[in-house]
Design an enzyme around this catalytic site. Structure first.
Site, PDB file in Angstrom:
ATOM      1  N   HIS A 165       0.831  -1.214   0.000  1.00 21.91           N
ATOM      2  CA  HIS A 165       0.000   0.000   0.000  1.00 21.91           C
ATOM      3  C   HIS A 165       0.863   1.260   0.000  1.00 21.91           C
ATOM      4  O   HIS A 165       0.394   2.343   0.371  1.00 21.91           O
ATOM      5  CB  HIS A 165      -0.951   0.030   1.211  1.00 21.91           C
ATOM      6  CG  HIS A 165      -1.601  -1.285   1.500  1.00 21.91           C
ATOM      7  ND1 HIS A 165      -2.727  -1.723   0.844  1.00 21.91           N
ATOM      8  CD2 HIS A 165      -1.253  -2.283   2.357  1.00 21.91           C
ATOM      9  CE1 HIS A 165      -3.058  -2.923   1.295  1.00 21.91           C
ATOM     10  NE2 HIS A 165      -2.173  -3.290   2.205  1.00 21.91           N
ATOM     11  N   SER A 295      14.828  20.038 -15.578  1.00 20.00           N
ATOM     12  CA  SER A 295      13.771  21.044 -15.542  1.00 20.00           C
ATOM     13  C   SER A 295      14.314  22.349 -16.088  1.00 20.00           C
ATOM     14  O   SER A 295      15.454  22.732 -15.795  1.00 20.00           O
ATOM     15  CB  SER A 295      13.264  21.249 -14.106  1.00 20.00           C
ATOM     16  OG  SER A 295      12.456  22.405 -14.014  1.00 20.00           O
TER      17      SER A 295
END
Length: 490
Positions: A165, A295
């Site tokens: 999870h 970026s």
């Protein structure tokens, strides 16, 4: 992929002033693009016409050696401009190429396409293309598995925090986690190989699959029609042909093809999502080139661009399965033409997309970087909680009471958790245990009780057995192409 009757095949302007599929212009390999090119398709049409003529001659039809040789000499002599003009006039792609081939083979013009329907060249060419496209994908997938197998073997013993999870769970190893990826890809390799080997030729079947036109050509000789079908099938390199067809081969076959490609897409998406999450945790990174920019605004960023590309394209690959599912469901009786334009797009795109993601994933797997110190630090943050049961057992062996020990550790664990969650500090449970006189009987054992390798179970043995028993035997047929490096496109 082209179908007769779909008149959307005329060439649009190319270059920077017109849309070009990014799959062909930006991502997929030149060899895969060539398999789905007009040149390869139309050259294969001519080859099929030649094979048909050769077989018909062998079985006694009045076709001369001179006609056969003329066709053979002009297989690559394709006048694409003439074919486009013919299609404008005829609105029929196959007949446009029959006329174009006949123009450069005047002696053979009368026997080109003799007894055949458009799907003789259309469907059989599609099947040849599908087979060849699988032959390009299979070694690429095998190489990805091989690279990941090397990675898993090298790191079979390296403990890492497991997640369920996406919450901290028990420890595993970096190599064992990689084997989860490999196992899915091995299933994909087997499935792709199975569908590739199960491909059947449409063969020589006529307009509605009854072979009536060929039975007429051979004056009712049923055996010769059977021989004709078998001879052309063998010339095309297929072991068998469909016995039953309508005008087309069953479009259920396209479902089979795109199902295994979509399943491959799901595997790659899962793998590359894991890599992206691990990059965020700073435990693992895909290759990052010296001049690469992460970026335009944030110079420090190292975005997992390759993995993101794989996920993006894998989503497209997975959705393409809907096209053949719906197409097969609406093929009225012996066929309807609403399959044509759809198949022209989805079959090619599926293979070009699969080709792209395998090239990219191979590039990723050849340069994965692991950061053991980061992994070790995260283990140190979580392992104290996981070790509490071992600590309780050690205390009981030293003469302590289990219930008392459990309560002591529960209180200390809550205090340590508060430091982590409320103060942003490190997990100091072990320091608290070391400072508590109650635990003095096992203070000397704590280092042993907190050894990460004692929490990974049989992970390393599982890796070794899995690679030796399942992976390496599966890769053996591809050994000759294992050294090929991946070329990353734009």
């Amino acid at each position: 992929m082209a179908e007769s009757g779909d008149r959307g095949g005329l060439q649009a302007p190319c270059g920077y002033d017109s849309y070009r599929s990014p799959l062909a212009s930006r991502y997929a390999s030149p060899e895969m693009c060539f398999v789905f090119s007009d040149r390869y398709k139309f050259r294969t049409w001519r080859q099929l016409w030649l094979w048909l003529a050769e077989a018909e001659q062998t079985l006694g039809l009045p076709i001369t050696d001179e006609q056969i040789q003329e066709m053979r000499s002009n297989l690559d002599n394709i006048d694409f401009k003439m074919a486009a003009e013919e299609e404008k006039q005829l609105r029929h792609d196959v007949m446009a190429h029959v006329h174009t081939f006949g123009h450069c083979c005047p002696k053979a013009a009368a026997i080109i396409h003799l007894g055949a329907t458009s799907c003789y060249v259309g469907d059989n060419t599609d099947l040849i293309i599908l087979r060849n496209a699988f032959d390009l994908l299979l070694p690429k997938l095998a190489r990805v598995i091989s690279r990941l197998a090397d990675f898993a073997k090298e790191r079979a013993d390296l403990p890492t925090l497991g997640f369920t999870h996406f919450q901290p769970a028990q420890l595993t190893t970096v190599g064992k986690r990689c084997c989860l990826w490999i196992q899915d890809l091995c299933m994909d390799l087997q499935n792709l190989k199975r569908v590739r080997d199960d491909l059947r030729f449409r063969g020589v079947k006529g307009t509605t699959g009854t072979q009536a036109s060929f039975l007429q050509l051979f004056e009712g000789d049923d055996q010769k029609v059977e021989q004709l079908d078998k001879m052309v099938t063998e010339k095309a390199g297929f072991k068998r042909a469909f016995i039953i067809t309508g005008q087309t081969y069953t479009r259920k076959l396209d479902i089979e093809v795109l199902s295994v490609l979509a399943s491959l897409g799901a595997s790659v998406h899962k793998i590359c999502t894991d890599i992206r999450l691990l990059a965020n945790l700073k435990e693992m990174e895909e290759p990052f080139e010296k001049q690469q920019i992460g970026s335009s605004a944030m110079p420090y960023k190292r975005n997992p661009m390759r993995s993101e590309r794989c996920c993006s394209l894998a989503r497209h690959l997975m959705t393409l399965i809907m096209d053949p599912l719906q197409t097969a469901s609406v093929q009225w009786f012996e066929r309807t033409l609403d399959d044509s334009a759809n198949r022209r797009i989805c079959l090619a795109e599926a293979f070009l997309t699969a080709d792209t993601i395998l090239n990219t994933l191979q590039n990723i797997s050849e340069g994965l970087v692991v950061y053991p110190k980061v992994i070790e630090r995260r283990i140190r943050q979580e392992l104290p909680f996981m070790a509490t049961e071992n600590i309780i057992m050690a205390m009981v062996k030293a003469g302590g009471n289990r219930q008392d020990c459990h309560e002591k550790i529960r209180v200390l664990s809550q205090q340590a958790a508060a430091v982590v969650k409320q103060e942003g500090g490190d997990n100091d449970l072990i320091e608290r245990i070391q400072a508590d006189a109650y635990f003095s009987p096992i203070h000397s054992q704590l280092d042993h009780l907190l050894d990460p390798s004692s929490f990974t179970g049989r992970a390393s043995q599982q890796v070794q057995r899995f690679l030796e028993e399942e992976v390496y035997p599966l890769l053996k047929p591809y050994e000759s192409v294992m050294k090929v490096k991946a070329e990353l496109c734009l």
